[in-house]
Design an enzyme around this catalytic site. Structure first.
Site, short mmCIF file in Angstrom:
data_model
loop_
_atom_site.label_atom_id
_atom_site.label_comp_id
_atom_site.label_asym_id
_atom_site.label_seq_id
_atom_site.Cartn_x
_atom_site.Cartn_y
_atom_site.Cartn_z
N VAL A 64 -2.66 -2.31 5.02
CA VAL A 64 -3.38 -2.62 3.86
C VAL A 64 -2.18 -3.21 2.93
O VAL A 64 -2.39 -3.93 2.03
CB VAL A 64 -3.90 -1.41 2.79
CG1 VAL A 64 -5.15 -0.98 3.65
CG2 VAL A 64 -2.86 -0.31 2.60
N TYR A 155 6.08 7.13 -6.38
CA TYR A 155 4.34 7.10 -6.43
C TYR A 155 3.79 7.16 -7.78
O TYR A 155 2.93 6.41 -7.85
CB TYR A 155 4.50 8.58 -5.82
CG TYR A 155 2.81 9.04 -5.43
CD1 TYR A 155 2.30 8.47 -4.39
CD2 TYR A 155 2.27 9.95 -6.17
CE1 TYR A 155 0.81 8.71 -4.35
CE2 TYR A 155 1.00 10.20 -6.26
CZ TYR A 155 0.20 9.69 -5.15
OH TYR A 155 -0.97 9.95 -4.89
N ALA A 157 5.01 5.51 -10.32
CA ALA A 157 4.87 4.07 -10.94
C ALA A 157 3.96 3.27 -10.28
O ALA A 157 3.33 2.61 -10.72
CB ALA A 157 6.48 3.57 -10.60
N1 LIG Z 1 -4.48 14.65 -1.96
C1 LIG Z 1 -4.28 14.43 -3.03
O1 LIG Z 1 -3.83 15.33 -3.65
C2 LIG Z 1 -4.24 13.35 -3.80
C3 LIG Z 1 -4.07 13.27 -5.24
C4 LIG Z 1 -4.27 12.14 -5.98
C5 LIG Z 1 -4.43 11.14 -5.40
N2 LIG Z 1 -4.40 10.86 -3.94
C6 LIG Z 1 -4.64 9.42 -3.59
O2 LIG Z 1 -5.77 9.54 -2.71
C7 LIG Z 1 -5.87 8.40 -1.76
C8 LIG Z 1 -6.14 9.01 -0.33
O3 LIG Z 1 -5.18 9.93 -0.39
P1 LIG Z 1 -5.47 11.33 0.64
O4 LIG Z 1 -5.16 12.53 0.15
O5 LIG Z 1 -7.15 11.07 1.13
O6 LIG Z 1 -4.45 11.21 1.93
P2 LIG Z 1 -4.71 10.96 3.27
O7 LIG Z 1 -3.22 11.06 4.25
O8 LIG Z 1 -5.74 12.05 3.92
O9 LIG Z 1 -5.56 9.70 3.76
C9 LIG Z 1 -4.69 8.44 3.52
C10 LIG Z 1 -5.30 7.51 4.81
O10 LIG Z 1 -4.66 6.22 4.31
C11 LIG Z 1 -4.49 5.63 5.36
N3 LIG Z 1 -3.00 4.62 5.26
C12 LIG Z 1 -1.87 4.99 4.95
N4 LIG Z 1 -1.08 3.80 4.86
C13 LIG Z 1 -1.72 2.80 5.25
C14 LIG Z 1 -1.59 1.60 5.34
N5 LIG Z 1 -0.32 1.05 5.21
N6 LIG Z 1 -2.44 0.52 5.96
C15 LIG Z 1 -3.83 1.23 6.14
N7 LIG Z 1 -3.89 2.55 6.11
C16 LIG Z 1 -3.07 3.39 5.58
C17 LIG Z 1 -3.92 6.83 6.28
O11 LIG Z 1 -3.92 6.53 7.76
C18 LIG Z 1 -4.81 7.88 6.01
O12 LIG Z 1 -6.15 7.59 6.77
C19 LIG Z 1 -4.39 7.96 -1.75
O13 LIG Z 1 -4.36 6.84 -2.54
C20 LIG Z 1 -3.75 9.20 -2.45
O14 LIG Z 1 -2.37 8.62 -3.24
C21 LIG Z 1 -4.46 12.03 -3.35
#
Ligand SMILES: NC(=O)c1ccc[n+]([C@@H]2O[C@H](COP(=O)([O-])OP(=O)(O)OC[C@H]3O[C@@H](n4cnc5c(N)ncnc54)[C@H](O)[C@@H]3O)[C@@H](O)[C@H]2O)c1
Length: 249
Positions: A64, A155, A157
């Site tokens: 992405v 992160y 930022a």
């Molecule tokens: N889990 C938490 O506590 C939390 C809290 C706040 C925000 N978030 C945000 O939620 C979103 C999803 O996170 P999650 O917890 O589901 O994590 P996760 O690791 O379960 O899922 C993230 C997905 O993004 C994909 N990904 C990562 N880099 C990529 C790239 N360069 N190109 C394509 N795909 C890519 C990974 O393969 C994975 O399938 C993220 O943006 C994260 O910052 C998560």
């Protein structure tokens, strides 16, 4: 009839965690899914499962952070399912290192994957929505973009940037019928937080008014609300916080 019947939803980061739970919730509401991630094996398994359950699905293996790959991803969605009605930007990474030890590559990689990607996916998708006069964009930020976190300047930022981008774009395209909002989850049990120590997680949970982390299925309904009509109709440039009470803006 689900509230998203026949709508085309493009979800990045759809192979895991929050993105995957949102795809599930959208499928349950009748949406057609275009799933994007860099994890080809998980995407293939998900496509098989959705097809078996009768949900129309297409996938793209994509980084992405890459301009050309994301442009092609949106083109594939348009040709295979139609222009997206809904874009969910959920792909992201989390690393932890104090600023005094952070190398420039670590900073650049975080900004590329967690912020630039949101710009790119919006850049290629939103023109289709504006041309049609409707659409929903839902950016997954984080409450750390509001409160900041130690060892997380990159992160925090990036996620603050996502919230700013959300507000600016919402002002730009709201008059064209395209509603742009963010979700800023608190800590949620997904593979993203697997690397964080058990002691930190225990202490963090004790600090939360709810006393526990969330699970992805508790974040996904907020993404359904923002995509739905009339539920999401009045949200413009907002950042909703399913966060166990961690942040109360
Ligand atoms: N889990 C938490 O506590 C939390 C809290 C706040 C925000 N978030 C945000 O939620 C979103 C999803 O996170 P999650 O917890 O589901 O994590 P996760 O690791 O379960 O899922 C993230 C997905 O993004 C994909 N990904 C990562 N880099 C990529 C790239 N360069 N190109 C394509 N795909 C890519 C990974 O393969 C994975 O399938 C993220 O943006 C994260 O910052 C998560």
């Amino acid at each position: 009839m689900g509230v998203l019947q026949q709508q085309v939803a493009l979800v990045t980061g759809a192979a895991s965690g929050i993105g995957s739970a949102i795809a599930d919730a959208y499928a349950a509401e009748g949406a057609r899914l275009f799933l994007a991630d860099r994890d080809a094996d998980r995407l293939a398994a998900l496509a098989e499962r959705y097809t078996a359950q009768g949900t129309e699905v297409a996938t793209a293996v994509v980084d992405v952070a890459d301009a050309e790959q994301t442009r092609q991803m949106v083109e594939s969605c348009v040709s295979e399912l139609g222009a997206p009605d809904i874009l969910v930007n959920s792909a992201g990474i989390l690393t932890e290192v104090p600023l005094v030890d952070m190398d420039v590559e670590t900073w650049d990689q975080m900004i590329a994957i967690d912020l630039r990607s949101v710009f790119l996916c919006c850049r290629w998708t939103v023109p289709h929505m504006v041309a049609r006069g409707s659409g929903r964009v839902i950016n997954i930020a984080s409450q750390l973009g509001i409160k900041g976190g130690e060892g997380l300047v990159h992160y925090s930022a990036a996620k603050a940037g996502v919230i700013g981008l959300t507000k600016a774009l919402a002002r730009e395209v709201g008059p064209s019928g395209v509603l742009v909002n963010a979700i800023a989850p608190g800590p949620v049990f997904t593979p993203l937080v697997d690397g964080i120590s058990a002691d930190w997680k225990k202490a963090k949970q004790a600090e939360l008014p709810l006393g526990r982390f969330g699970v992805p299925a508790e974040v996904a309904p907020t993404a359904v609300l923002l995509a739905s009509d009339p539920g999401g109709n009045l949200y413009v440039g907002q950042t909703l916080g399913p966060n166990s009470g961690d942040v109360m803006p």
